[in-house]
Design a protein around this motif. Structure first.
Motif, PDB file in Angstrom:
ATOM      1  N   THR A   1      -1.966   4.691  -3.197  1.00  0.00           N
ATOM      2  CA  THR A   1      -1.860   3.299  -3.627  1.00  0.00           C
ATOM      3  C   THR A   1      -2.182   2.383  -2.452  1.00  0.00           C
ATOM      4  OG1 THR A   1      -0.140   3.887  -5.229  1.00  0.00           O
ATOM      5  CG2 THR A   1      -0.330   1.567  -4.640  1.00  0.00           C
ATOM      6  N   LEU A   2      -3.043   1.419  -2.682  1.00  0.00           N
ATOM      7  CA  LEU A   2      -3.433   0.487  -1.629  1.00  0.00           C
ATOM      8  C   LEU A   2      -2.498  -0.714  -1.610  1.00  0.00           C
ATOM      9  CD1 LEU A   2      -6.083   2.146  -2.332  1.00  0.00           C
ATOM     10  CD2 LEU A   2      -7.337   0.201  -1.404  1.00  0.00           C
ATOM     11  N   ASP A   3      -2.150  -1.166  -0.420  1.00  0.00           N
ATOM     12  CA  ASP A   3      -1.331  -2.349  -0.236  1.00  0.00           C
ATOM     13  C   ASP A   3      -2.264  -3.546  -0.029  1.00  0.00           C
ATOM     14  OD1 ASP A   3       0.320  -4.399   0.541  1.00  0.00           O
ATOM     15  OD2 ASP A   3       1.439  -3.223   2.028  1.00  0.00           O
ATOM     16  N   PRO A   4      -2.333  -4.479  -0.999  1.00  0.00           N
ATOM     17  CA  PRO A   4      -3.266  -5.614  -0.876  1.00  0.00           C
ATOM     18  C   PRO A   4      -3.000  -6.490   0.346  1.00  0.00           C
ATOM     19  CG  PRO A   4      -2.469  -5.403  -3.131  1.00  0.00           C
ATOM     20  CD  PRO A   4      -1.629  -4.492  -2.287  1.00  0.00           C
ATOM     21  N   THR A   5      -1.761  -6.536   0.817  1.00  0.00           N
ATOM     22  CA  THR A   5      -1.433  -7.392   1.955  1.00  0.00           C
ATOM     23  C   THR A   5      -1.918  -6.799   3.274  1.00  0.00           C
ATOM     24  OG1 THR A   5       0.759  -6.401   2.315  1.00  0.00           O
ATOM     25  CG2 THR A   5       0.615  -8.216   0.740  1.00  0.00           C
TER      26      THR A   5
ATOM     27  N   THR B   1      -4.776   0.615   3.598  1.00  0.00           N
ATOM     28  CA  THR B   1      -3.504   1.240   3.957  1.00  0.00           C
ATOM     29  C   THR B   1      -2.571   1.128   2.752  1.00  0.00           C
ATOM     30  OG1 THR B   1      -1.717   1.304   5.594  1.00  0.00           O
ATOM     31  CG2 THR B   1      -2.459  -0.855   4.885  1.00  0.00           C
ATOM     32  N   GLY B   2      -1.607   2.034   2.662  1.00  0.00           N
ATOM     33  CA  GLY B   2      -0.704   1.991   1.513  1.00  0.00           C
ATOM     34  C   GLY B   2       0.210   3.196   1.473  1.00  0.00           C
ATOM     35  N   SER B   3       0.697   3.503   0.270  1.00  0.00           N
ATOM     36  CA  SER B   3       1.656   4.600   0.095  1.00  0.00           C
ATOM     37  C   SER B   3       0.973   5.804  -0.552  1.00  0.00           C
ATOM     38  CB  SER B   3       2.838   4.146  -0.754  1.00  0.00           C
ATOM     39  OG  SER B   3       2.402   3.696  -2.021  1.00  0.00           O
TER      40      SER B   3
END
Length: 207
Positions: free
Chosen positions: A45-49, A202-204
């Motif tokens: 999962t991508l982190d948009p921030t 970047t993400g989870s």
């Protein structure tokens, strides 16, 4: 035959018949184990921030640099087969290059972002082995939707999985003129008909 003899014979028969059944039961995985074995999908999962899209395009005067903001993104894939799904959504209306007049023309005449506000990439296949921990370099195939049309696209992706977190980057080219998007060139300025794109991600990570 005595009762004790019959009991002994019965015990022997039980041993002869039951032992193979016991071994077969021990060797065959349970249904739950089978489900767990096939459920090897990895979800990124991508982190948009903390993710961004960078783009560059060359012209006869200089190289133009710009960015787009990520709206959302999820990539699912099977590390064994490479089959992938999910989607990465980029806000086309967020595009900017540091020049107001150029950006205004990009939104109104080139990308027509009022009509096509999003750019979407839907992955279909991962070529290459993804390490469950550490760095991997793979090729990601999918469908790129821009300006109201779908196009096959291949991206080179570098990813690093770190427990429940991950980071990475992706690179690909968008031949926008070939794909039917207006050429911004004029008699004074010639713009290359291909945009170079790099995703900073970047993400989870989960299953």
């Amino acid at each position: 035959m005595s009762i004790s003899g019959e009991g002994c014979l019965g015990a022997k028969l039980l041993t002869v018949v039951g032992l193979p059944l016991l071994l077969a039961s021990a060797a065959a995985p349970s249904r739950q184990q089978q489900v767990q074995a096939t459920n090897s999908e990895i979800v990124l999962t991508l982190d948009p921030t903390q993710s961004k899209v960078h783009w560059t395009v060359d012209s006869t005067l200089h190289t133009v640099h710009g960015t787009f903001a990520l709206k959302s993104g999820t990539v699912r894939f099977d590390p064994e087969t490479g089959k992938a799904s999910g989607e990465i959504v980029v806000s086309a209306t967020s595009g900017e290059s540091g020049n107001n007049s150029r950006d205004s023309r990009m939104h109104k005449e080139i990308l027509e972002t009022a009509k096509y506000p999003d750019v979407v990439f839907r992955p279909t296949q991962v070529d290459g082995k993804v390490a469950l921990s550490g760095a991997s370099d793979v090729t990601l195939h999918g469908v790129f939707s821009i300006h109201g049309a779908d196009h096959d696209l291949t991206a080179l992706v570098h990813a690093e999985l770190m427990g429940d977190r991950w980071k990475g980057s992706g690179e690909f080219e968008v031949p926008y003129v070939k794909w039917g998007i207006k050429d911004p060139s004029n008699f004074l300025l010639k713009v290359r008909p291909i945009v170079n794109v790099e995703l900073e991600m970047t993400g989870s990570e989960g299953h």
